[in-house]
Design a protein around this motif. Structure first.
Motif, short mmCIF file in Angstrom:
data_model
loop_
_atom_site.label_atom_id
_atom_site.label_comp_id
_atom_site.label_asym_id
_atom_site.label_seq_id
_atom_site.Cartn_x
_atom_site.Cartn_y
_atom_site.Cartn_z
N GLU A 698 0.82 -1.20 0.00
CA GLU A 698 0.00 0.00 0.00
C GLU A 698 0.86 1.26 0.00
OE1 GLU A 698 -2.45 0.15 3.40
OE2 GLU A 698 -3.43 2.02 2.86
N GLU A 815 -4.27 3.68 9.82
CA GLU A 815 -4.24 2.61 8.82
C GLU A 815 -4.11 1.24 9.47
OE1 GLU A 815 -4.40 3.93 5.30
OE2 GLU A 815 -5.02 5.46 6.76
N GLU A 818 -8.50 -1.46 8.95
CA GLU A 818 -8.79 -2.21 7.73
C GLU A 818 -8.11 -3.58 7.71
OE1 GLU A 818 -5.37 0.64 6.88
OE2 GLU A 818 -7.34 0.73 7.85
N HIS A 819 -7.16 -3.80 8.63
CA HIS A 819 -6.52 -5.11 8.74
C HIS A 819 -7.29 -6.04 9.67
CE1 HIS A 819 -2.75 -3.97 6.62
NE2 HIS A 819 -3.01 -2.76 7.11
N THR A 845 -8.06 5.56 7.78
CA THR A 845 -8.25 4.32 7.01
C THR A 845 -8.34 4.69 5.53
OG1 THR A 845 -9.57 2.28 6.89
CG2 THR A 845 -10.78 4.36 7.07
N PHE A 877 -8.44 -3.90 -3.40
CA PHE A 877 -7.97 -3.32 -2.15
C PHE A 877 -6.49 -2.96 -2.32
CE2 PHE A 877 -11.89 -3.84 -0.64
CZ PHE A 877 -12.21 -4.83 0.27
N ASN A 879 -4.07 -3.37 -0.27
CA ASN A 879 -3.15 -4.35 0.32
C ASN A 879 -3.87 -5.69 0.42
OD1 ASN A 879 -1.58 -5.90 2.31
ND2 ASN A 879 -0.48 -3.99 2.66
N HIS A 882 -5.76 -6.41 3.64
CA HIS A 882 -6.93 -5.64 4.07
C HIS A 882 -8.18 -6.53 4.07
CE1 HIS A 882 -5.17 -1.39 3.05
NE2 HIS A 882 -4.48 -2.05 3.95
N GLU A 885 -12.21 -2.18 2.92
CA GLU A 885 -11.86 -0.78 2.68
C GLU A 885 -13.18 -0.03 2.50
OE1 GLU A 885 -7.47 -1.39 0.59
OE2 GLU A 885 -9.05 -0.31 -0.49
#
Length: 960
Positions: A698, A815, A818-819, A845, A877, A879, A882, A885
């Motif tokens: 990302e 950030e 989203e994980h 995010t 997405f 990454n 993720h 999103e």
């Protein structure tokens, strides 16, 4: 510098022995080294770190000598451990190393003494504790193998040792000769003349033939008792008739108009192999043969064999004479001279045969045309990279060093070392320096950005290389790198000192080395480029050139230009519509296609193809070949095909040929390949399948479009709120490797206590190392802008409460959500606002709507989903890790619900883009502000495990 110095012909510099060599000189075989692997006892260079991690592989050497035993320090390499042990032994024994820097007269005496030593019946070596008597004829020295083989020669030639053999097989003699005649570095005849003159001073032991014979021989035969049993003439006569060893060699003609050719030599297993090579060079016996230094690897026995020009006394060769002689069929062999770095005349033979250390048997291996062309290709930076990837046809030297994880093949620094070794230059001098921690936040720092926009054909043919590593990003770099390349005689050829700095030392080193390689590659592959354009490109790449560089490589263009005579626009990455091949793609498109910065993995086969008769010759293939899209790491035609494919699809296309030296370096059957290359209709054919695509990280995708990168903009956003709130404590939820906490140290703030929480112990360990180093440095420099008193890292889930982090002035979660699964993101929001109760919470995010711009793609046209009409379709997405999103509407709904539920004021902002310009910010941010004082009562609970703690005054952390 005079013209004669273009091949590093200069007075020898002072030489010094390595510690291990000093020990060997003092104790000989009595020194015993034992290397063992050890565990790193240092706890990741970070005191107080509770995570037990496996450190780097280290080695320790025990050196046993007659009187003492010493143990080295732990080292990363075995050879370094041995040198360390030897160095300690030298210090403990009080041995004083003498630097060898003789006068001319002393060198003459040493040369005479060395010849006497080599031809003596036996010799004594005196050591501090004992004396050893040895016979050189039975020693493990490679030259002793020639001595023993020469005793098998018949008649007057029995025991005759060619001068060239002594010159190239005994390093001490060649080193001594440099102090008498500096041209000995590149002119073998000069060394041989010195050996012959020195031999005249020992008439009792050695007699010399006339100069034309170029050999030495003992006046009196060796006594029978010292001749090894392996020298048995009667036994040899029985085997010579039946035991012949066929070896493949390559003949290199003098004329550049004639191609090299493969031939087979049948050498005697028991005779002297040089006598078998002699007829192929048009001479009668071994004494007429000259031998080059080894070609390629240091352990290789591949050398060039040739003959001396008659009636010509050895002398220096000037640049103008080299250029003129390269077209003279009776003198200079330009190709052999270029490959060996020594002046070579007449027809030459490239062969891998000879005697090695500690072996009495004759070593030999085949040298094919493929081997010859791989040597030639290895002398070009792009060629060395291709060979490291075992993809001579498909690969190219990448444009930029983006990340270590995405690089495939040998690293730029290693390729640069290979280049210098093949061109007989000194090892490149690479130095890095670290910037001050308090560097300006707005410093110009390279972020190794890939080109995203289209470039002109002129740029991509060379001049545009400079743009590949330029990026006015605002990241605070830590390291600058400088690369210098010298000749063996320490004459500077080029100096590269880029202005940009890098956050990691390895990035600085590799990126700077790649700049040097990129310029050298243009110089080698574009012989028609003017000196003015080359200098301009060097200036753009922050490279300073000296006139000596162009003199050093005076022969590269005559040699490579011939081999590249079939070149067809293979340097340019810009494929015009006229030259773009027709690509046939088969199979169903799954929609998983590669984008800029992603790693594509393909299987491919490259072949030569002639349509008439459907003749095809396999060149190379690979079942799994990974490369980075947009970094020019493969042929432009190949990348053009891959970016049109989806995973699982196959493609087929044909294109014009590459330079013939690349084709022949890949070919298994050189004879068949040469036959196909002679046809004007011959094409290069690729068949490939796209196996998988690994999306770019990302951060890399974001930094390709934003300056400063979004990660830095998020830090600066958080710093603004820290200053406004005058917060003294901060907790970063999901701190990872500590990038935010690390960056905060660069700014003057009111923070006194910083805490990080994460579930990855590996990431926390990296964060601890960095923070520990920088906090201590700030403490040592007594920086008044730093008020940090306490720093702590916790291992734990941010969805669970820990009372030690209650009521902090500011909390961040950048950030991270989203994980997590969406349900867990909601749990985190409830826990942090209801239990941790920070005064301010900043959550960022990715804005999913911005992915269209980031990925340079267009959403697929389809009917809107009434249940999800705010989400654009067709974007990936950012990454692969993720879990979700959110669009702006989704993020607004999540944050607003939390703010209302827990009595927090809420505002929205972001970085990257603008709120009033679609599609909004690239990274959307919610700022929660507590409306009332935090509750006075709470439950004491410790769900987190302290991993690392730092205190300015060694104060314990107060528990809530």
């Amino acid at each position: 510098m005079t013209e004669t110095e273009n091949l590093s012909v200069n007075p020898a510099k002072k030489s010094s022995l390595s510690p291990k060599a000093v020990i060997h000189q003092t104790f000989g075989d009595k020194a015993c080294y034992k290397v063992e692997e050890v565990q790193d006892s240092t706890q990741n260079e970070c005191p107080g770190l509770a995570v037990q991690q496996k450190g780097p592989c280290l080695y320790q050497c025990t050196l046993q000598l007659p009187e003492i035993v010493v143990v080295s320090d732990p080292c990363r390499k075995k050879k370094d451990a041995e040198q360390s042990a030897a160095e300690k032994a030298i210090e403990k024994l009080g041995i004083h190393q003498k630097e060898y820097n003789p006068t001319v007269e002393e060198a003459w005496d040493d040369l005479v003494g060395r010849l006497t030593f080599l031809f003596a019946d036996e010799f004594s070596l005196s050591f501090p504790f004992y004396v050893v008597t040895m016979k050189f004829l039975s020693s493990p020295h490679p030259l002793s193998g020639h001595f023993r083989a020469a005793l098998r020669r018949e008649g007057d030639f029995s025991g005759c040792i060619p001068l060239s053999v002594i010159a190239v097989c005994d390093a001490k003699i060649s080193n001594i000769c440099k102090y008498i005649n500096p041209t000995a570095e590149v002119n073998l005849l000069a060394v041989m003349t010195l050996i012959q003159n020195a031999a005249d001073k020992v008439p009792d032991l050695i007699r010399t033939f006339e100069f034309e014979q170029l050999s030495l021989q003992r006046r009196n035969p060796y006594p029978n008792e010292i001749i090894p049993s392996s020298v048995d003439h009667e036994l040899d006569l029985k085997f010579q008739l039946v035991k012949r060893i066929p070896i493949e060699v390559v003949r290199i003609p003098v004329s550049l108009d004639k191609g090299v050719e493969s031939l087979t030599l049948n050498i005697s297993a028991t005779g002297y192999y040089l006598d078998d090579i002699a007829p192929e060079l048009g001479v009668t016996e071994a004494s007429d043969i000259l031998i080059s230094r080894t070609i390629g690897r240091a352990s290789s026995e591949m050398r060039i064999y040739y003959t001396a020009p008659r009636q010509q006394h050895p002398r220096e060769i000037s640049v103008s004479e080299l250029i003129e002689a390269s077209h003279n069929e009776t003198f200079l062999n330009a190709r052999a001279t270029y490959i060996s770095g020594q002046v070579i005349s007449g027809t030459a033979i490239l062969a891998s045969v000879g005697y090695r250390w500690k072996s009495t048997d004759l070593f030999h291996e085949d040298v094919s045309l493929r081997t010859y062309y791989r040597v030639l290709v290895n002398m070009i930076p792009s060629g060395a990279y291709r060979i490291s990837r075992e993809a001579v046809v498909a690969a190219r030297l990448p444009l930029a060093f983006t990340t270590k994880n995405n690089w495939r093949g040998s690293f730029p620094r290693d390729i640069l070392c290979t280049f210098c070794r093949f061109h007989h230059l000194s090892e490149p001098l690479i130095s890095t320096k670290s910037n001050s921690l308090k560097s300006s936040p707005g410093a110009n720092v390279s972020r190794k950005k890939l080109k995203v926009n289209e470039s002109s054909k002129e740029e991509k043919s060379g001049e545009g290389l400079a743009a590949a590593t330029e990026d006015p990003a605002g990241h605070n770099g830590a390291f600058h790198c400088e690369v210098k390349i010298y000749t063996k005689s320490r004459h500077l050829l080029l100096n590269c000192s880029p202005k940009e700095s890098f956050r990691k030392q390895t990035d600085a080193t590799q990126s700077t080395a790649l700049k040097v390689l990129s310029w050298l590659n243009v110089f080698f592959e574009k012989p028609d480029m003017s000196r003015e354009k080359l200098n301009l490109l060097a200036e753009k790449l922050d490279i300073h050139l000296t006139p000596d560089l162009f003199n050093k490589f005076v022969l590269c263009h005559p040699v490579h230009k011939l081999e590249s005579s079939r070149l067809v626009n293979f340097n340019s990455s810009d494929i015009s519509k006229e030259s773009e091949p027709s690509i046939d793609i088969g199979g169903q498109n799954t929609g998983n296609t590669p984008s800029i910065g992603s790693l594509a993995c393909i299987s491919y086969t490259a072949s030569l193809f002639i349509e008439e008769g459907c003749t095809k010759e396999h060149l190379e293939s690979c079942e799994q070949f990974e490369f980075e899209i947009g970094n020019e790491a493969v042929l432009p035609h190949l990348e053009a095909a891959v970016i049109k494919m989806g995973v699982g699809q196959s493609a087929h296309f044909q294109m014009d040929l590459l330079p013939s030296e690349y084709i022949l370096a890949a070919a298994g059957d050189s004879a068949s390949t040469l036959s196909l290359l002679s046809s004007k209709s011959c094409k290069l054919e690729f068949n490939l399948t796209l196996l998988r695509v690994t999306e770019p990280l990302e951060e890399r995708m974001e930094q390709a479009l934003f300056s400063p990168p979004l990660s830095k903009q998020r830090v600066e956003f958080a710093v603004q709120y820290i200053k406004e709130s005058s917060a003294t404590s901060l907790v970063d939820f999901g701190c990872g490797s500590g990038s935010l906490l690390d960056s905060l140290l660069l700014y003057p703030t009111s923070l006194e206590k910083i805490v990080g929480v994460d579930i990855s112990q590996r990431s926390l360990a990296r964060a601890a190392k960095s923070l520990h180093s920088k906090l201590n440095r700030l403490l040592d420099t007594k920086d008044p802008s730093s008020k940090i008193k306490v720093a702590v890292l916790f291992d734990g889930s941010i969805t669970k409460f820990d009372s030690r982090l209650y009521g902090f002035g500011i909390a961040t979660c950048l950030e991270v959500i989203e994980h997590m699964e969406e349900e867990d993101a909601s749990v985190f929001g409830d826990v942090v606002l209801s239990s941790f109760c920070p005064k301010i919470l900043i959550v960022s995010t990715p804005n999913y709507e911005y992915n269209v711009i980031l990925q340079k793609s267009t959403p697929q046209s389809q009917e809107d989903d009434p249940d999800d009409k705010n989400q654009p379709q067709g974007c990936k997405f950012r990454n692969h890790d993720h879990k979700f999103e959110w669009t702006r509407a989704q993020f607004n709904e999540w944050a607003s619900g939390l703010a209302t539920k827990h009595n927090y004021a809420l505002e929205f902002s972001g970085v990257g883009g603008a709120a009033d310009v679609e599609p909004g910010f690239a990274s959307q941010i919610a700022i929660f502000r507590r409306r009332q004082a935090s509750p006075t009562s709470m439950v004491l609970v410790h769900n987190y495990t302290p991993i690392w703690e730092w205190s300015r005054n060694d104060l314990p952390i107060k528990e809530a």
